[in-house]
Design an enzyme around this catalytic site. Sequence first.
Site, mmCIF file in Angstrom:
data_model
loop_
_atom_site.group_PDB
_atom_site.id
_atom_site.type_symbol
_atom_site.label_atom_id
_atom_site.label_comp_id
_atom_site.label_asym_id
_atom_site.label_seq_id
_atom_site.Cartn_x
_atom_site.Cartn_y
_atom_site.Cartn_z
ATOM 1 N N HIS A 1 0.841 -1.203 0.000
ATOM 2 C CA HIS A 1 0.000 0.000 0.000
ATOM 3 C C HIS A 1 0.871 1.246 0.000
ATOM 4 O O HIS A 1 1.912 1.311 0.665
ATOM 5 C CB HIS A 1 -1.024 -0.010 1.137
ATOM 6 N N ASP B 1 5.689 2.720 7.164
ATOM 7 C CA ASP B 1 4.319 2.269 6.849
ATOM 8 C C ASP B 1 3.668 3.202 5.852
ATOM 9 O O ASP B 1 3.058 4.178 6.252
ATOM 10 C CB ASP B 1 3.511 2.188 8.148
ATOM 11 N N GLU C 1 -5.348 1.683 1.928
ATOM 12 C CA GLU C 1 -5.235 0.528 2.844
ATOM 13 C C GLU C 1 -5.576 0.959 4.258
ATOM 14 O O GLU C 1 -6.216 0.220 5.021
ATOM 15 C CB GLU C 1 -3.817 -0.046 2.803
ATOM 16 N N GLU C 2 -5.137 2.159 4.601
ATOM 17 C CA GLU C 2 -5.312 2.630 5.980
ATOM 18 C C GLU C 2 -6.776 2.911 6.315
ATOM 19 O O GLU C 2 -7.113 3.098 7.484
ATOM 20 C CB GLU C 2 -4.433 3.867 6.240
ATOM 21 N N ASP D 1 4.153 -4.825 3.660
ATOM 22 C CA ASP D 1 3.607 -3.699 4.423
ATOM 23 C C ASP D 1 4.430 -3.584 5.704
ATOM 24 O O ASP D 1 4.261 -4.376 6.629
ATOM 25 C CB ASP D 1 2.128 -3.988 4.719
ATOM 26 N N HIS E 1 2.177 4.832 12.720
ATOM 27 C CA HIS E 1 1.017 5.725 12.558
ATOM 28 C C HIS E 1 1.215 7.084 13.240
ATOM 29 O O HIS E 1 0.241 7.732 13.629
ATOM 30 C CB HIS E 1 -0.274 5.039 13.034
HETATM 31 N N1 TRP Z 1 -1.531 -2.969 7.980
HETATM 32 C C1 TRP Z 1 -1.098 -2.220 9.121
HETATM 33 C C2 TRP Z 1 -1.028 -0.767 8.688
HETATM 34 O O1 TRP Z 1 -0.807 -0.481 7.563
HETATM 35 C C3 TRP Z 1 0.251 -2.656 9.609
HETATM 36 C C4 TRP Z 1 0.255 -3.990 10.242
HETATM 37 C C5 TRP Z 1 0.035 -4.237 11.539
HETATM 38 C C6 TRP Z 1 0.495 -5.222 9.625
HETATM 39 N N2 TRP Z 1 0.137 -5.575 11.770
HETATM 40 C C7 TRP Z 1 0.413 -6.208 10.619
HETATM 41 C C8 TRP Z 1 0.797 -5.598 8.318
HETATM 42 C C9 TRP Z 1 0.618 -7.538 10.329
HETATM 43 C C10 TRP Z 1 1.001 -6.940 8.027
HETATM 44 C C11 TRP Z 1 0.915 -7.913 9.022
HETATM 45 O O2 TRP Z 1 -1.193 0.096 9.494
HETATM 46 ZN ZN ZN Z 2 0.650 -0.356 6.413
#
Ligand code: TRP
Ligand code: ZN
Length: 321
Positions: free
Chosen positions: A129, A141, A175-176, A204, A291
């Site tokens: 993403h 991220d 994605e967020e 990611d 974040h």
């Molecule tokens: N997808 C989450 C984000 O973008 C990040 C994340 C947290 C994640 N735990 C995860 C990604 C486990 C892959 C696997 O904020």
């Molecule tokens: Zn992410």
Amino acid sequence: MKFSVSGRAAAVCAATSALSAVMLLTNGATAGAVTAPTPSAAAAAPDISVANVKAHLAQLQSIATANGGNRAHGSAGYKASLDYVKAKLDAAGFTTTVQQFTSSGRTGYNLIADWPGGDANRVLMAGSHLDSVSAGPGINDNGSGSAAILETALAVSRAGYQPAKHLRFAWWGAEELGMVGSRSYVNGLSSANRSKISGYLNFDMIGSPNPGYFVYDDDPTIQKTFQDYFTGLGVSTEPETEGDGRSDHAPFKNAGVPVGGLFSGADYIKTAAQASKWGGTSGRAFDACYHSSCDKTSNIDDTALDRNGDAIAYAVWKLSA
Ligand code: TRP
Ligand code: ZN
Ligand code: CA
């Protein structure tokens, strides 16, 4: 540079019209229009330059800085990020398609990049993403995954790699906001096109400053491919088990596509056992800037970014051969 531009110019024009509705791409039409260098048999995966990956991260940071400090869905910083990645791919001979969708009243975009050639009935995809949260620039991220798959795609072009499978790279929007872009892409695929995707690899957060080395425990073949790479480096890994619902592989997995991926950790705390095998600091988050506004270029561990980037190229080569 090595390729004629006619095929992809048509694809790009065709991709700019729809709003809300996701456009599906067909890529077979351009395959005959290009000439690629002669492939070598059983080509070895290249070493991905971490300096090049970091140069992409510096560009994403500059884009955020110039656009209110973030690259979030619906913002100018998101669109500028997409334009940056797309220009690199177009110059390298990829057939790029921008897909628009609407979420929370704002337009979002996925960028899809097809490498001409390979068996259209066996597609290997890699995706990340490209959006950040609005709190910050989103360099770990997920500038990290976005930059690493961009550099892998550019390495495919530089190598003139002509794998048996068709290669497709994707940069997802929103994605967020709940994997909106990737879900929109998967929902828009016909069942026939969905079944042509032999694997989806997700990246990611792969440069966390206090890193762990987590391999998604989904498709066993994909998982083993990544594990083999790290075994060869002498770096131990742990299975990533809690990510099933947390990133863009989820819509693919739910649609029955084999998935896998890498993750260096987010807000969870590194244990003493993990610090003894991976280094770093126990009792601290893998990414304390997750974040947050401090998820900037300083929020990257170069070694993790380098290893994970190289692992991506290894898996893309291996799983598409
Ligand atoms: N997808 C989450 C984000 O973008 C990040 C994340 C947290 C994640 N735990 C995860 C990604 C486990 C892959 C696997 O904020
Ligand atoms: Zn992410
Ligand atoms: Ca490297």
